[in-house]
Design an enzyme around this catalytic site. Structure first.
Site, PDB file in Angstrom:
ATOM      1  N   ALA A 290      33.222  -4.900  62.203  1.00 26.01           N
ATOM      2  CA  ALA A 290      34.038  -5.776  63.027  1.00 26.01           C
ATOM      3  C   ALA A 290      35.198  -6.342  62.229  1.00 26.01           C
ATOM      4  CB  ALA A 290      33.175  -6.917  63.581  1.00 26.01           C
ATOM      5  N   PHE A 291      36.342  -6.465  62.891  1.00 27.06           N
ATOM      6  CA  PHE A 291      37.549  -7.035  62.281  1.00 27.06           C
ATOM      7  C   PHE A 291      37.989  -6.240  61.054  1.00 27.06           C
ATOM      8  CE2 PHE A 291      34.944 -10.538  64.050  1.00 27.06           C
ATOM      9  CZ  PHE A 291      35.734 -10.815  65.165  1.00 27.06           C
ATOM     10  N   ARG A 292      37.704  -4.936  61.060  1.00 23.48           N
ATOM     11  CA  ARG A 292      38.048  -4.033  59.961  1.00 23.48           C
ATOM     12  C   ARG A 292      37.362  -4.396  58.642  1.00 23.48           C
ATOM     13  NH1 ARG A 292      41.768  -0.392  61.558  1.00 23.48           N
ATOM     14  NH2 ARG A 292      43.092  -0.910  63.333  1.00 23.48           N
ATOM     15  N   LEU A 293      36.287  -5.143  58.727  1.00 27.21           N
ATOM     16  CA  LEU A 293      35.479  -5.444  57.540  1.00 27.21           C
ATOM     17  C   LEU A 293      34.388  -4.377  57.444  1.00 27.21           C
ATOM     18  CD1 LEU A 293      35.266  -9.332  57.849  1.00 27.21           C
ATOM     19  CD2 LEU A 293      36.824  -7.954  56.462  1.00 27.21           C
TER      20      LEU A 293
END
Length: 206
Positions: free
Chosen positions: A181-184
């Site tokens: 999520a959120f490019r994490l």
């Protein structure tokens, strides 16, 4: 020596053998990818160091390497022979995962190559004889005429061409990547200096 805390690698990343994890991911992709879950982008470099990349099919994950097959006289075959190194990536959109591999390559044109060639469809076996892969082609008609000629010459059970066979990539680096999520994203890389060395495992920043 393994550096990464094993308790941090759970779920899809769990396991003590990267080849087993890679095989598990591929088997999961076979259940969800619409086409060619074993398609890999294979990267090589030419004699000047200029990169080349193309899609090939990964045919086997053995206990110590990744196998694919090609025409040895093709651009990729020549580049693999010249450098002895390659990289590949498998990207599975349905799973939102990718697998990156880098290492040394070895030509394999013995019994394994014979067995795989024999398992292919007759038209694919004849096509391997007919195609001078990566070389200029006059026309589609000329290619089909060559296939017809080879068919008449080789019959229903052609032997494996001496210029066609396998390569196995023995990795010094394998990275497992999963979308977050959120490019994490979650990334774990297994590294070793040589194929005979022990792995070191690290979690990487996204």
């Amino acid at each position: 020596m393994e550096k990464q805390d094993m308790t941090d690698r759970t779920g899809i990343f769990a396991g003590d053998d990267p080849f087993v994890i890679a095989q598990r991911w591929l088997e999961e992709a076979e259940q969800s990818e619409i086409n060619d879950p074993n398609a890999v982008a294979l990267a090589t470099v030419d004699a000047t160091g200029l990169p080349n990349v193309r899609m090939v099919l990964l045919k086997e994950i053995s206990p110590d390497s990744f196998w694919f097959y090609t025409n040895y006289n093709s651009a990729k075959g020549r580049e693999l022979e010249q450098s002895g190194k390659a990289a590949m990536v498998l990207h599975w959109k349905s799973l939102r995962r990718q697998l990156r591999i880098r290492g040394t390559v070895t030509r394999e044109d013995g019994p394994e190559a014979d067995a795989y060639y024999a398992s292919r469809s007759l038209k694919s076996r004849l096509g391997a004889w007919a195609s001078r892969q990566s070389e200029p082609l006059e026309s589609r008609t000329a290619l089909m005429a060559k296939v017809a000629k080879i068919t008449a010459q080789k019959g229903p059970n052609p032997e494996r061409p001496p210029f066609w066979g396998g390569f196995r990539l023995s990795p010094v680096e394998i990275e497992f990547w999963a979308d977050g999520a959120f490019r994490l994203h979650d990334r774990f890389v297994w590294r070793r200096e040589h194929p005979e060395n022990e792995w070191e495992i690290h979690r990487l920043n996204p």
